[in-house]
Design an enzyme around this catalytic site. Sequence first.
Site, PDB file in Angstrom:
ATOM      1  N   VAL A  45     120.052 134.867  18.315  1.00  0.00           N
ATOM      2  CA  VAL A  45     120.876 134.921  17.109  1.00  0.00           C
ATOM      3  C   VAL A  45     121.150 136.365  16.686  1.00  0.00           C
ATOM      4  CG1 VAL A  45     120.846 134.384  14.632  1.00  0.00           C
ATOM      5  CG2 VAL A  45     120.264 132.616  16.306  1.00  0.00           C
ATOM      6  N   PHE A  46     120.158 137.220  16.795  1.00  0.00           N
ATOM      7  CA  PHE A  46     120.319 138.624  16.400  1.00  0.00           C
ATOM      8  C   PHE A  46     121.411 139.323  17.215  1.00  0.00           C
ATOM      9  CE2 PHE A  46     119.168 143.136  16.226  1.00  0.00           C
ATOM     10  CZ  PHE A  46     118.991 143.310  14.863  1.00  0.00           C
ATOM     11  N   ASP A  47     121.661 138.828  18.432  1.00  0.00           N
ATOM     12  CA  ASP A  47     122.636 139.441  19.343  1.00  0.00           C
ATOM     13  C   ASP A  47     124.063 138.939  19.142  1.00  0.00           C
ATOM     14  OD1 ASP A  47     120.475 140.768  20.884  1.00  0.00           O
ATOM     15  OD2 ASP A  47     119.952 138.699  21.346  1.00  0.00           O
ATOM     16  N   ALA A  69     119.326 128.260  16.852  1.00  0.00           N
ATOM     17  CA  ALA A  69     118.179 127.613  16.221  1.00  0.00           C
ATOM     18  C   ALA A  69     117.044 128.624  16.148  1.00  0.00           C
ATOM     19  CB  ALA A  69     117.754 126.380  17.017  1.00  0.00           C
ATOM     20  N   VAL A  70     116.705 129.027  14.932  1.00  0.00           N
ATOM     21  CA  VAL A  70     115.653 130.022  14.728  1.00  0.00           C
ATOM     22  C   VAL A  70     114.410 129.287  14.231  1.00  0.00           C
ATOM     23  CG1 VAL A  70     115.000 132.162  13.587  1.00  0.00           C
ATOM     24  CG2 VAL A  70     117.388 131.776  14.230  1.00  0.00           C
ATOM     25  N   ILE A  71     113.443 129.168  15.119  1.00  0.00           N
ATOM     26  CA  ILE A  71     112.231 128.396  14.837  1.00  0.00           C
ATOM     27  C   ILE A  71     111.140 129.319  14.307  1.00  0.00           C
ATOM     28  CG2 ILE A  71     110.423 126.996  15.931  1.00  0.00           C
ATOM     29  CD1 ILE A  71     112.664 125.887  17.757  1.00  0.00           C
ATOM     30  N   THR A  75     104.889 135.064  12.468  1.00  0.00           N
ATOM     31  CA  THR A  75     105.230 136.181  11.586  1.00  0.00           C
ATOM     32  C   THR A  75     106.508 135.842  10.822  1.00  0.00           C
ATOM     33  OG1 THR A  75     106.638 137.304  13.201  1.00  0.00           O
ATOM     34  CG2 THR A  75     104.263 137.801  13.284  1.00  0.00           C
ATOM     35  N   HIS A  77     109.334 137.124  11.408  1.00  0.00           N
ATOM     36  CA  HIS A  77     110.441 137.536  12.280  1.00  0.00           C
ATOM     37  C   HIS A  77     111.646 136.608  12.138  1.00  0.00           C
ATOM     38  CE1 HIS A  77     112.327 139.394  15.768  1.00  0.00           C
ATOM     39  NE2 HIS A  77     112.537 138.191  16.255  1.00  0.00           N
ATOM     40  N   ARG A 117     118.230 118.851  13.428  1.00  0.00           N
ATOM     41  CA  ARG A 117     119.376 119.540  12.815  1.00  0.00           C
ATOM     42  C   ARG A 117     120.460 119.919  13.820  1.00  0.00           C
ATOM     43  NH1 ARG A 117     115.546 123.219   8.924  1.00  0.00           N
ATOM     44  NH2 ARG A 117     114.866 121.482   7.631  1.00  0.00           N
TER      45      ARG A 117
END
Length: 136
Positions: A45-47, A69-71, A75, A77, A117
């Site tokens: 996602v950051f890219d 999808a950011v699981i 941390t 992050h 989702r």
Amino acid sequence: MVKVRLGAVVAEFNYDITHMMLELAKEHAKFLESEITEVITVPGVFDMPLAIKKLLEQDDIDAVITLGAVIEGSTDHDEIVVQHASRKIADLALEYDKPVSLGITGPGMTRLEAHQRVDYAKRAVEAAVKMTERLK
């Protein structure tokens, strides 16, 4: 005739989930008489912002959808990734005067929640098509 030509930027991270999202997005685009004409996969996602920019520069792309999808990890992050990516995504839409919809789930979700989702991909397509039509 295709109403809206969409570009899609899809994260490879959690690809089992994002691939399902892409397939659902393609189906929903057809349902809305639109089409995903180009797909760029990125590591995560950051890219996404650079790939989104490349698509927005093309005259044959009306809007861009983002799928990721950011699981949640051990941390914060996941929160940092989504916060920075979503901000840049909004900035790119304003800079290029074209809709960019947020089909990124998370942060703070489990893998099971991410699977539940997958249908957020439909919402991303719906938003991009509606915004394109309303801004014409």
